[in-house]
Scaffold this motif. Structure first.
Motif, PDB file in Angstrom:
ATOM      1  N   GLY A   1       0.824  -1.212   0.000  1.00  0.00           N
ATOM      2  CA  GLY A   1       0.000   0.000   0.000  1.00  0.00           C
ATOM      3  C   GLY A   1       0.853   1.254   0.000  1.00  0.00           C
ATOM      4  N   GLY A   2       0.175   2.394  -0.059  1.00  0.00           N
ATOM      5  CA  GLY A   2       0.945   3.639  -0.112  1.00  0.00           C
ATOM      6  C   GLY A   2       0.185   4.797   0.495  1.00  0.00           C
ATOM      7  N   ASN A   3       0.875   5.942   0.549  1.00  0.00           N
ATOM      8  CA  ASN A   3       0.249   7.142   1.094  1.00  0.00           C
ATOM      9  C   ASN A   3       0.932   8.363   0.496  1.00  0.00           C
ATOM     10  N   ILE A   4       0.283   9.498   0.642  1.00  0.00           N
ATOM     11  CA  ILE A   4       0.832  10.762   0.136  1.00  0.00           C
ATOM     12  C   ILE A   4       0.406  11.836   1.124  1.00  0.00           C
ATOM     13  N   PHE A   5       1.372  12.598   1.635  1.00  0.00           N
ATOM     14  CA  PHE A   5       1.048  13.546   2.709  1.00  0.00           C
ATOM     15  C   PHE A   5       1.985  14.745   2.666  1.00  0.00           C
ATOM     16  N   ILE A   6       1.590  15.773   3.408  1.00  0.00           N
ATOM     17  CA  ILE A   6       2.346  17.031   3.427  1.00  0.00           C
ATOM     18  C   ILE A   6       3.396  16.964   4.550  1.00  0.00           C
TER      19      ILE A   6
ATOM     20  N   ALA B   1      -2.112  20.772  -1.455  1.00  0.00           N
ATOM     21  CA  ALA B   1      -1.136  20.167  -0.543  1.00  0.00           C
ATOM     22  C   ALA B   1      -1.699  20.059   0.870  1.00  0.00           C
ATOM     23  N   PHE B   2      -2.382  21.107   1.311  1.00  0.00           N
ATOM     24  CA  PHE B   2      -2.938  21.081   2.676  1.00  0.00           C
ATOM     25  C   PHE B   2      -4.024  20.016   2.832  1.00  0.00           C
ATOM     26  N   GLN B   3      -4.698  19.696   1.724  1.00  0.00           N
ATOM     27  CA  GLN B   3      -5.711  18.623   1.795  1.00  0.00           C
ATOM     28  C   GLN B   3      -5.066  17.311   2.229  1.00  0.00           C
ATOM     29  N   LEU B   4      -3.768  17.182   1.924  1.00  0.00           N
ATOM     30  CA  LEU B   4      -3.087  15.916   2.203  1.00  0.00           C
ATOM     31  C   LEU B   4      -2.640  15.797   3.663  1.00  0.00           C
TER      32      LEU B   4
ATOM     33  N   PHE C   1      -3.254  10.644   9.083  1.00  0.00           N
ATOM     34  CA  PHE C   1      -4.023   9.776   9.979  1.00  0.00           C
ATOM     35  C   PHE C   1      -4.454   8.489   9.282  1.00  0.00           C
ATOM     36  N   LYS C   2      -4.044   8.315   8.002  1.00  0.00           N
ATOM     37  CA  LYS C   2      -4.525   7.151   7.252  1.00  0.00           C
ATOM     38  C   LYS C   2      -3.446   6.086   7.107  1.00  0.00           C
TER      39      LYS C   2
ATOM     40  N   ARG D   1       1.996   8.279  14.257  1.00  0.00           N
ATOM     41  CA  ARG D   1       1.146   8.341  13.055  1.00  0.00           C
ATOM     42  C   ARG D   1       1.565   7.294  12.024  1.00  0.00           C
ATOM     43  N   LYS D   2       0.623   6.977  11.126  1.00  0.00           N
ATOM     44  CA  LYS D   2       0.840   5.928  10.117  1.00  0.00           C
ATOM     45  C   LYS D   2       2.017   6.214   9.168  1.00  0.00           C
ATOM     46  N   PRO D   3       2.198   7.487   8.677  1.00  0.00           N
ATOM     47  CA  PRO D   3       3.273   7.694   7.702  1.00  0.00           C
ATOM     48  C   PRO D   3       4.656   7.257   8.201  1.00  0.00           C
TER      49      PRO D   3
END
Ligand SMILES: Cc1cc2nc3c(=O)[nH]c(=O)nc-3n(C[C@H](O)[C@H](O)[C@H](O)COP(=O)(O)O)c2cc1C
Length: 338
Positions: free
Chosen positions: A181-186, A231-234, A239-240, A206-208
């Motif tokens: 799996g993957g993630n994308i964050f600020i 970017a801020f939406q990320l 938390f995911k 946190r998960k990241p």
């Protein structure tokens, strides 16, 4: 008779003037930013460490400074060091200082990282009276607000963290992915260390942080200022556990070596391989080697500075400050909209 609200606003204006700004303020700058230089004092001639240091952890507040191992100072020479955050042009005015106390050192091939906590802090962005008023207000707010971050910082740590954000922090997007799996964050607790090394700090709970620990590699995308809201939406992705790449509100392209999805609006993408993981307090520090570096275009990049510094930067121009507040609010509406 003026209403209570009017009196309250008048008092606020008298006490704070135009300095009551968001603590983390988004600003557009061409990277690498040149307006602030960070000098290390206490080892003879002051050394420019703007691009060889990073925040390691918020609670406790720890900064690391990288030295070439062959030039690394002896422990006894590290007793009374301090960082000075200075304007790069004009008279190089000092805007903030952090007194350093050595806590640890870590060696990594040709680099040695020295970890320091804050033994003192001074901020010269605002007058003493304004600064004192801000600290009082913050103390009041901290006492009466629920602390959702789970972090406890001392007064000197909080002041040092504010000073550290006099140096504009590029605020980038991290992509992580593997077959699970993957993630994308600020992210913006990060910095160059020199010799192709880069440091970044992620909250350990946190998960990241767990994901990066598992995959050992990231793609870091520089964000054009006009994509700040995206970017801020990320921020919510901190938390995911993982995300669906095809559900993102923007198009992606693939990073060169690791084949990780990255925003197609990225100004620059750097792929990094994690070489050191250091858990400390609230955060985990990752030190990574840059293995690819692609620039797609040059433009104003999303940065964050502390509100006290932004008040000083724009103190001559009320209209510009007002416009920058509107842009900052637009960027942050991204994190409010999820
Ligand atoms: C601009 C920005 C930069 C961030 N940078 C980091 C970072 O470098 N490391 C990290 O662990 N979290 C980072 N976060 C995530 C925040 O720590 C956190 O998830 C979020 O803002 C919620 O705050 P809370 O911890 O007070 O609930 C960032 C969030 C934002 C909006």
């Amino acid at each position: 008779m003026p209403s209570a609200n009017k009196i309250h606003n008048l008092l606020k204006k008298v006490i704070f003037g135009d300095t009551l700004l968001p603590q983390e303020f988004t600003v557009p700058l061409i990277a690498p930013q040149k307006e602030i230089t960070v000098w290390l004092h206490g080892l003879g001639v002051p050394r420019d460490v703007t691009y060889c240091q990073s925040t390691v952890c918020s609670a406790p507040f720890i900064i690391c400074i990288a030295f070439d191992t062959i030039q690394a100072p002896d422990k006894q020479n590290l007793e009374r060091l301090s960082l000075k955050f200075c304007e790069s042009d004009g008279h190089g005015q000092v805007l903030g200082e952090i007194g350093l106390r050595l806590t640890n050192r870590v060696s990594l091939s040709d680099l040695t990282l020295f970890f320091f906590e804050a033994r003192s802090s001074a901020n010269y962005c605002l007058s003493r009276i304004r600064l004192g008023s801000h600290y009082l207000l913050q103390a009041y707010t901290t006492k009466h607000q629920v602390n959702t971050s789970g972090m406890k910082m001392s007064f000197v740590e909080r002041r040092a963290a504010m000073v550290s954000f006099i140096r504009p922090h590029p605020t980038s997007i991290v992509s992580v992915n593997d077959e699970v799996g993957g993630n994308i964050f600020i992210m913006n607790l990060m910095g160059d260390l020199g010799n192709n090394y880069f440091a970044f700090a992620l909250k350990s709970t946190r998960k990241p942080a767990h994901l990066v620990e598992r995959t050992g590699r990231i793609a870091l995308s520089s964000v054009p200022f006009h994509e700040g809201k995206t970017a801020f939406q990320l921020a919510a992705n901190h938390f995911k556990e993982s995300i669906e790449w095809d559900q993102l509100p923007f198009a992606t392209m693939r990073s060169r070596i690791f084949d990780i999805p990255v925003p197609d609006f990225a100004l620059r993408v750097r792929e990094m391989k994690v070489e050191l993981i250091h858990k400390i307090g609230s955060h985990t520090l990752f030190v990574a080697r840059v293995v690819s570096n692609q620039t797609f275009s040059v433009g104003e990049e999303l940065h964050v500075v502390h509100g006290f510094y932004q008040a000083r930067r724009l103190k001559e121009s009320g209209a510009t400050l007002k416009a920058s507040l509107a842009m900052d609010s637009l960027n942050k509406s991204g994190s409010r909209s999820v």
